[in-house]
Scaffold this active site. Structure first.
Site, short mmCIF file in Angstrom:
data_model
loop_
_atom_site.label_atom_id
_atom_site.label_comp_id
_atom_site.label_asym_id
_atom_site.label_seq_id
_atom_site.Cartn_x
_atom_site.Cartn_y
_atom_site.Cartn_z
N ARG A 1 7.42 -93.40 -24.77
CA ARG A 1 6.62 -94.05 -23.74
C ARG A 1 7.10 -95.48 -23.51
O ARG A 1 7.87 -96.03 -24.31
CB ARG A 1 5.14 -94.07 -24.15
CG ARG A 1 4.85 -94.92 -25.38
CD ARG A 1 3.42 -94.75 -25.88
NE ARG A 1 2.44 -95.07 -24.87
CZ ARG A 1 2.02 -96.30 -24.59
NH1 ARG A 1 2.52 -97.34 -25.25
NH2 ARG A 1 1.12 -96.52 -23.67
N LEU A 2 6.64 -96.04 -22.41
CA LEU A 2 6.77 -97.46 -22.12
C LEU A 2 5.39 -97.96 -21.72
O LEU A 2 4.64 -97.25 -21.04
CB LEU A 2 7.76 -97.72 -20.98
CG LEU A 2 9.26 -97.71 -21.30
CD1 LEU A 2 10.07 -97.81 -20.02
CD2 LEU A 2 9.62 -98.85 -22.25
N ASP A 3 5.05 -99.18 -22.12
CA ASP A 3 3.76 -99.75 -21.75
C ASP A 3 3.63 -99.80 -20.23
O ASP A 3 4.63 -99.83 -19.50
CB ASP A 3 3.61 -101.16 -22.31
CG ASP A 3 3.48 -101.17 -23.82
OD1 ASP A 3 3.16 -100.11 -24.39
OD2 ASP A 3 3.72 -102.23 -24.42
N ARG A 4 2.40 -99.85 -19.77
CA ARG A 4 2.14 -99.88 -18.33
C ARG A 4 2.86 -101.03 -17.64
O ARG A 4 3.39 -100.88 -16.53
CB ARG A 4 0.63 -99.97 -18.09
CG ARG A 4 0.21 -99.86 -16.63
CD ARG A 4 -1.29 -100.02 -16.50
NE ARG A 4 -1.74 -99.84 -15.13
CZ ARG A 4 -2.98 -100.05 -14.72
NH1 ARG A 4 -3.90 -100.43 -15.60
NH2 ARG A 4 -3.32 -99.86 -13.46
N ALA B 1 5.57 -102.55 -18.71
CA ALA B 1 7.00 -102.57 -19.03
C ALA B 1 7.79 -101.77 -18.00
O ALA B 1 7.26 -100.89 -17.33
CB ALA B 1 7.25 -102.02 -20.43
#
Length: 238
Positions: free
Chosen positions: A108-111, A113
């Site tokens: 995942r990637l943070d919102r 990022a």
């Protein structure tokens, strides 16, 4: 249970995960709950089947063995790394239109990022990339709230303690406040926590590489993983 013998015999949960229906762990739960049949018979954990010959069902849905998909997306900021959101917020699946089969994000990637995000329908491939023992490298460009101090590099060499665990990484300065960090860790928000432990705040975060795969497409666009990239990731894991 009597199943066809074949050199391609595999555990049923592995076949289900490889089809992209769900993760292997979820498949094991479905088998334990009695929701999986092979050739009309309920299967048990540990049973094997031939994905080319046996008829596998999860409830009323047949498990189809189709060619797997492997994608690279340049995720923009503001998108959640999820397949759906209860509150209707934008998610990365909105950027993947017209695919011949379902895929899911690898990690995942943070919102807030940006950057490289892998997708696949291959559960085993995803597990190889994500498992900590394989130490898949991830490279990020981070814009910090203040210029990098010289003594920071010495701290990085020794390892930085993040949530009571020492994290090894390599750090390169591109500009006074723009740095490039290569790390094996995949814990939630680990890059932001890493820099916080060093006394910095990350103002902008962009992932530019996973293993041998580099980010080389415009923001919001996707492409297929090349055979060379896929092979490089798999060889690294082995």
């Amino acid at each position: 249970m009597s199943l066809h013998y074949s050199t391609t015999m595999q555990r049923v949960q592995k076949i289900i995960a490889a089809s992209g229906y769900c993760s292997r762990r979820k498949a094991e739960k479905l088998i334990a709950a009695g929701k999986v049949t092979v050739n009309g018979q309920k299967t048990l954990l540990g049973d094997q089947a031939d994905p080319e010959k046996d008829h596998i069902m999860v409830g009323s849905q047949a498990i189809q063995q189709e060619p797997h998909l492997y994608l690279v997306l340049h995720k923009p900021s503001g998108y959640l790394t999820t397949k759906s959101d209860l509150w209707g917020r934008r998610d990365v699946m909105e950027l993947l239109k017209g695919l011949p089969r379902s895929v899911y994000p690898v990690g995942r990637l943070d919102r807030d990022a940006r950057g490289l995000l892998l997708f696949t329908s291959d559960g085993d491939f995803a597990q190889k990339i994500l498992h900590p023992r394989n130490k898949t490298t991830k490279t990020y460009q981070a814009t910090l709230n203040k210029p990098l101090r010289k003594d920071t590099f010495e701290k990085v060499k020794k390892g930085v303690v993040v949530e009571r665990r020492r994290v090894k990484a390599s750090l390169k300065k591109n500009k006074p406040k723009l740095v490039e960090l290569t790390i094996h860790e995949g814990r939630n928000k680990v890059v932001k926590k890493y820099f916080k432990a060093l006394g910095y705040y990350v103002k902008d975060l962009k992932r530019v590489a996973i293993g041998n795969v580099r980010l080389n497409i415009p923001e919001g666009r996707w492409r297929y993983l090349t055979a060379k990239e896929k092979r490089g990731l798999e060889e690294h894991e082995l």
